[in-house]
Design a protein around this motif. Structure first.
Motif, PDB file in Angstrom:
ATOM      1  N   PHE A   1       0.795  -1.224   0.000  1.00  0.00           N
ATOM      2  CA  PHE A   1       0.000   0.000   0.000  1.00  0.00           C
ATOM      3  C   PHE A   1       0.831   1.279   0.000  1.00  0.00           C
ATOM      4  CE2 PHE A   1      -2.513  -3.124   2.586  1.00  0.00           C
ATOM      5  CZ  PHE A   1      -3.472  -3.398   1.619  1.00  0.00           C
ATOM      6  N   SER A   2       2.173   1.154  -0.020  1.00  0.00           N
ATOM      7  CA  SER A   2       3.055   2.319   0.138  1.00  0.00           C
ATOM      8  C   SER A   2       2.666   3.101   1.390  1.00  0.00           C
ATOM      9  CB  SER A   2       2.981   3.232  -1.106  1.00  0.00           C
ATOM     10  OG  SER A   2       3.412   2.536  -2.247  1.00  0.00           O
ATOM     11  N   CYS A   3       2.372   2.361   2.433  1.00  0.00           N
ATOM     12  CA  CYS A   3       1.856   2.923   3.683  1.00  0.00           C
ATOM     13  C   CYS A   3       2.898   2.780   4.785  1.00  0.00           C
ATOM     14  CB  CYS A   3       0.568   2.189   4.075  1.00  0.00           C
ATOM     15  SG  CYS A   3      -0.057   2.598   5.709  1.00  0.00           S
ATOM     16  N   LYS A   4       3.185   3.861   5.486  1.00  0.00           N
ATOM     17  CA  LYS A   4       4.089   3.820   6.626  1.00  0.00           C
ATOM     18  C   LYS A   4       3.314   3.328   7.847  1.00  0.00           C
ATOM     19  CE  LYS A   4       7.322   6.580   9.367  1.00  0.00           C
ATOM     20  NZ  LYS A   4       7.889   7.938   9.606  1.00  0.00           N
ATOM     21  N   ALA A   5       3.692   2.176   8.343  1.00  0.00           N
ATOM     22  CA  ALA A   5       2.976   1.559   9.464  1.00  0.00           C
ATOM     23  C   ALA A   5       3.746   1.785  10.764  1.00  0.00           C
ATOM     24  CB  ALA A   5       2.804   0.067   9.208  1.00  0.00           C
ATOM     25  N   TYR A   6       3.131   2.476  11.691  1.00  0.00           N
ATOM     26  CA  TYR A   6       3.794   2.888  12.931  1.00  0.00           C
ATOM     27  C   TYR A   6       3.128   2.327  14.189  1.00  0.00           C
ATOM     28  CZ  TYR A   6      -0.220   5.957  12.548  1.00  0.00           C
ATOM     29  OH  TYR A   6      -1.508   6.420  12.395  1.00  0.00           O
ATOM     30  N   SER A   7       1.852   1.981  14.111  1.00  0.00           N
ATOM     31  CA  SER A   7       1.066   1.733  15.318  1.00  0.00           C
ATOM     32  C   SER A   7       1.539   0.522  16.120  1.00  0.00           C
ATOM     33  CB  SER A   7      -0.413   1.546  14.955  1.00  0.00           C
ATOM     34  OG  SER A   7      -0.571   0.456  14.061  1.00  0.00           O
ATOM     35  N   TRP A   8       2.105  -0.486  15.452  1.00  0.00           N
ATOM     36  CA  TRP A   8       2.519  -1.693  16.160  1.00  0.00           C
ATOM     37  C   TRP A   8       3.548  -1.392  17.246  1.00  0.00           C
ATOM     38  CZ3 TRP A   8       7.388  -3.714  16.809  1.00  0.00           C
ATOM     39  CH2 TRP A   8       8.402  -3.175  16.020  1.00  0.00           C
ATOM     40  N   ARG A   9       4.322  -0.336  17.065  1.00  0.00           N
ATOM     41  CA  ARG A   9       5.382  -0.022  18.031  1.00  0.00           C
ATOM     42  C   ARG A   9       4.823   0.301  19.421  1.00  0.00           C
ATOM     43  NH1 ARG A   9      10.313   0.433  15.661  1.00  0.00           N
ATOM     44  NH2 ARG A   9      10.311   0.325  13.369  1.00  0.00           N
ATOM     45  N   GLY A  10       3.591   0.760  19.466  1.00  0.00           N
ATOM     46  CA  GLY A  10       2.971   0.996  20.760  1.00  0.00           C
ATOM     47  C   GLY A  10       2.597  -0.280  21.489  1.00  0.00           C
ATOM     48  N   PHE A  11       2.495  -1.380  20.750  1.00  0.00           N
ATOM     49  CA  PHE A  11       2.172  -2.678  21.343  1.00  0.00           C
ATOM     50  C   PHE A  11       3.407  -3.579  21.435  1.00  0.00           C
ATOM     51  CE2 PHE A  11      -1.850  -1.347  19.294  1.00  0.00           C
ATOM     52  CZ  PHE A  11      -2.696  -1.404  20.399  1.00  0.00           C
ATOM     53  N   HIS A  12       4.586  -2.991  21.250  1.00  0.00           N
ATOM     54  CA  HIS A  12       5.792  -3.807  21.187  1.00  0.00           C
ATOM     55  C   HIS A  12       6.148  -4.411  22.543  1.00  0.00           C
ATOM     56  CE1 HIS A  12      10.404  -4.034  21.238  1.00  0.00           C
ATOM     57  NE2 HIS A  12       9.938  -5.154  20.707  1.00  0.00           N
ATOM     58  N   HIS A  13       6.033  -5.725  22.625  1.00  0.00           N
ATOM     59  CA  HIS A  13       6.520  -6.510  23.759  1.00  0.00           C
ATOM     60  C   HIS A  13       6.953  -7.849  23.192  1.00  0.00           C
ATOM     61  CE1 HIS A  13       4.900  -3.749  26.823  1.00  0.00           C
ATOM     62  NE2 HIS A  13       3.859  -3.640  26.021  1.00  0.00           N
ATOM     63  N   GLU A  14       8.099  -8.320  23.593  1.00  0.00           N
ATOM     64  CA  GLU A  14       8.569  -9.610  23.086  1.00  0.00           C
ATOM     65  C   GLU A  14       7.785 -10.770  23.686  1.00  0.00           C
ATOM     66  OE1 GLU A  14      10.771 -10.083  20.564  1.00  0.00           O
ATOM     67  OE2 GLU A  14      10.581  -7.894  20.400  1.00  0.00           O
ATOM     68  N   GLU A  15       7.289 -10.587  24.901  1.00  0.00           N
ATOM     69  CA  GLU A  15       6.468 -11.614  25.557  1.00  0.00           C
ATOM     70  C   GLU A  15       5.288 -10.931  26.239  1.00  0.00           C
ATOM     71  OE1 GLU A  15       9.065 -13.657  28.205  1.00  0.00           O
ATOM     72  OE2 GLU A  15      10.070 -14.772  26.598  1.00  0.00           O
ATOM     73  N   SER A  16       4.303 -11.724  26.608  1.00  0.00           N
ATOM     74  CA  SER A  16       3.089 -11.161  27.197  1.00  0.00           C
ATOM     75  C   SER A  16       3.285 -10.659  28.623  1.00  0.00           C
ATOM     76  CB  SER A  16       1.976 -12.210  27.189  1.00  0.00           C
ATOM     77  OG  SER A  16       2.247 -13.246  28.124  1.00  0.00           O
ATOM     78  N   GLY A  17       4.247 -11.246  29.344  1.00  0.00           N
ATOM     79  CA  GLY A  17       4.420 -10.882  30.750  1.00  0.00           C
ATOM     80  C   GLY A  17       3.400 -11.515  31.668  1.00  0.00           C
ATOM     81  N   VAL A  18       2.600 -12.453  31.139  1.00  0.00           N
ATOM     82  CA  VAL A  18       1.547 -13.107  31.912  1.00  0.00           C
ATOM     83  C   VAL A  18       1.916 -14.565  32.145  1.00  0.00           C
ATOM     84  CG1 VAL A  18      -0.869 -13.861  31.878  1.00  0.00           C
ATOM     85  CG2 VAL A  18      -0.255 -11.582  31.045  1.00  0.00           C
ATOM     86  N   ASP A  19       1.914 -14.975  33.409  1.00  0.00           N
ATOM     87  CA  ASP A  19       2.034 -16.399  33.733  1.00  0.00           C
ATOM     88  C   ASP A  19       0.672 -17.030  33.465  1.00  0.00           C
ATOM     89  OD1 ASP A  19       1.637 -18.809  35.450  1.00  0.00           O
ATOM     90  OD2 ASP A  19       3.717 -18.402  36.005  1.00  0.00           O
ATOM     91  N   VAL A  20       0.588 -17.835  32.419  1.00  0.00           N
ATOM     92  CA  VAL A  20      -0.714 -18.279  31.924  1.00  0.00           C
ATOM     93  C   VAL A  20      -1.479 -19.092  32.958  1.00  0.00           C
ATOM     94  CG1 VAL A  20      -1.914 -19.532  30.106  1.00  0.00           C
ATOM     95  CG2 VAL A  20       0.143 -18.248  29.558  1.00  0.00           C
ATOM     96  N   GLU A  21      -0.802 -19.977  33.669  1.00  0.00           N
ATOM     97  CA  GLU A  21      -1.512 -20.816  34.634  1.00  0.00           C
ATOM     98  C   GLU A  21      -2.031 -20.009  35.820  1.00  0.00           C
ATOM     99  OE1 GLU A  21      -2.505 -23.739  33.747  1.00  0.00           O
ATOM    100  OE2 GLU A  21      -1.384 -23.377  31.901  1.00  0.00           O
ATOM    101  N   GLN A  22      -1.248 -19.029  36.256  1.00  0.00           N
ATOM    102  CA  GLN A  22      -1.742 -18.142  37.322  1.00  0.00           C
ATOM    103  C   GLN A  22      -2.934 -17.330  36.816  1.00  0.00           C
ATOM    104  OE1 GLN A  22       1.016 -15.691  39.528  1.00  0.00           O
ATOM    105  NE2 GLN A  22       2.647 -17.223  39.376  1.00  0.00           N
ATOM    106  N   PHE A  23      -2.858 -16.892  35.566  1.00  0.00           N
ATOM    107  CA  PHE A  23      -3.977 -16.161  34.990  1.00  0.00           C
ATOM    108  C   PHE A  23      -5.233 -17.020  34.956  1.00  0.00           C
ATOM    109  CE2 PHE A  23      -6.464 -15.739  31.045  1.00  0.00           C
ATOM    110  CZ  PHE A  23      -7.117 -14.553  31.315  1.00  0.00           C
ATOM    111  N   ILE A  24      -5.112 -18.280  34.541  1.00  0.00           N
ATOM    112  CA  ILE A  24      -6.274 -19.171  34.470  1.00  0.00           C
ATOM    113  C   ILE A  24      -6.888 -19.355  35.862  1.00  0.00           C
ATOM    114  CG2 ILE A  24      -7.045 -21.520  33.970  1.00  0.00           C
ATOM    115  CD1 ILE A  24      -6.491 -19.850  31.478  1.00  0.00           C
TER     116      ILE A  24
END
Length: 361
Positions: free
Chosen positions: A229-252
């Motif tokens: 699209f010749s589109c500059k995509a910037y928004s993902w940088r606000g959601f940038h995390h390499e991992e969720s930071g959530v212990d899934v079993e504790q969350f469940i």
């Protein structure tokens, strides 16, 4: 990138596009009075915070008269209107805008963090705003931590008491709900959220998982948008995390406690994933959870403060046009809109794996 085939219903929708979107999200401002830790716009990695090139995107550029024209068109087509931000209470003429909307007897939903609501309580009740969606992250200390400003919970509580005062005065009760975005900062206290909701007088809650996008996926998305699209995509940088930071079993465990603690409260099933789907959401970042297809491209438009229109409230990179130059109806049926629909129908983009907006339209 996930490539997939449409099912029969999706093929039908792609051939018979509705004349107008079901929902129009009017993002009246992207300015905000808080600095929420999981926010894509104003967290430390937020794509607006500290970025001078985004000043026009953050502020209110479209004239009030143009906003009224947008509202009138939404009314004409009987679409559902959502007012959001940023923090929409920072929009200078928000009461005037709401008065115009309600003068047409349009149903109206309003998203807010609630901190400033005390100052608008009488106007909201007097105008008979239909619904308030208020963000809540947990008990007071957790909520204040996530929101990035101490005293936020106390101000929210004061605002709700002020609303109640005017509800009693005018004999009109605004429907209200809580949205709790579960991240690494608050998942350990999810089980206590129903008690907090009861304390504040809410009857309806909605739990949603927060988005996280590793750099590899974000850069792949940037490349795709540029090439297609010749589109500059910037928004993902606000959601940038390499991992969720959530212990899934504790969350469940906390999720099960949340459910058992609901009592007579209603948990609205937007993105109500199963335990296994939540495990997948938080432990991976490159898989489709429950659905790959985006509903927004068939049912939703978002109008940004600069008048630019897009399909996605969370990743507004691709612009199909501007309300100053075209009507929403024209943009909905435009060549740029169809170009995006065609690609998004063929594949799931790298940021779409962990985007909840695709469930909205």
């Amino acid at each position: 990138m996930g490539v997939y085939n449409m099912d029969e219903q999706q093929v039908k929708e792609s051939q018979e596009l509705k004349d107008f979107p079901n929902i129009v999200s009017l993002t009246v401002t992207n300015r905000c009075n808080l600095r929420c830790r999981m926010c894509a716009q104003w967290s430390e990695e937020g794509y607006i915070r500290g970025n001078k090139s985004m000043d026009s995107y953050s502020g209110e550029v479209v004239s009030f008269e143009n906003l009224l024209k947008v509202v009138d068109e939404i009314h004409e087509h009987k679409a559902f209107l959502l007012i959001r931000g940023g923090e929409p209470l920072l929009y200078p003429r928000i009461v005037d805008l709401l008065a115009h909307i309600k003068s047409k007897d349009m149903p109206l939903s309003f998203e807010t963090n609630g901190v400033l609501l005390k100052n608008f309580a009488e106007s909201f009740v007097e105008l008979k705003v239909d619904h308030l969606t208020i963000s809540l992250d947990g008990p007071e200390e957790v909520h204040d931590l996530v929101r990035g400003v101490k005293g936020t919970f106390a101000r929210l509580r004061e605002s709700l008491k002020e609303i109640e005062k005017y509800e009693n005065k005018y004999g009109f009760k605004i429907d209200k709900s809580i949205t709790c975005t579960v991240s690494g900062d608050n998942y350990r206290t999810l089980g206590a959220v129903p008690d907090v909701a009861r304390e504040l007088g809410f009857k309806t809650l909605c739990v949603v998982p927060y988005y996280f996008i590793p750099e590899k996926q974000g850069l792949a998305y940037e490349k795709l948008m540029q090439e297609e699209f010749s589109c500059k995509a910037y928004s993902w940088r606000g959601f940038h995390h390499e991992e969720s930071g959530v212990d899934v079993e504790q969350f469940i465990e906390q999720l099960n406690e949340f459910k058992s603690n609901l009592g007579d409260l209603y948990s609205y099933p937007y993105m109500a994933l199963t335990d296994e789907e939540y495990r997948e959401w938080y432990s991976k970042s490159d898989t489709s959870v429950r659905q790959a297809m985006c509903q927004n491209i068939w049912g939703l438009l978002d109008v940004q403060p600069d008048g630019n229109v897009n399909f996605c409230v969370d990743f507004p990179d691709y612009v199909i046009g501007n309300v100053v130059e075209s009507t929403l109806h024209q943009l909905w049926h435009s060549e740029r809109a169809w170009k995006f629909r065609e690609l998004r129908t063929k594949m799931e983009m790298p940021v779409c794996y962990r985007c909840g907006a695709k469930y909205m339209g």
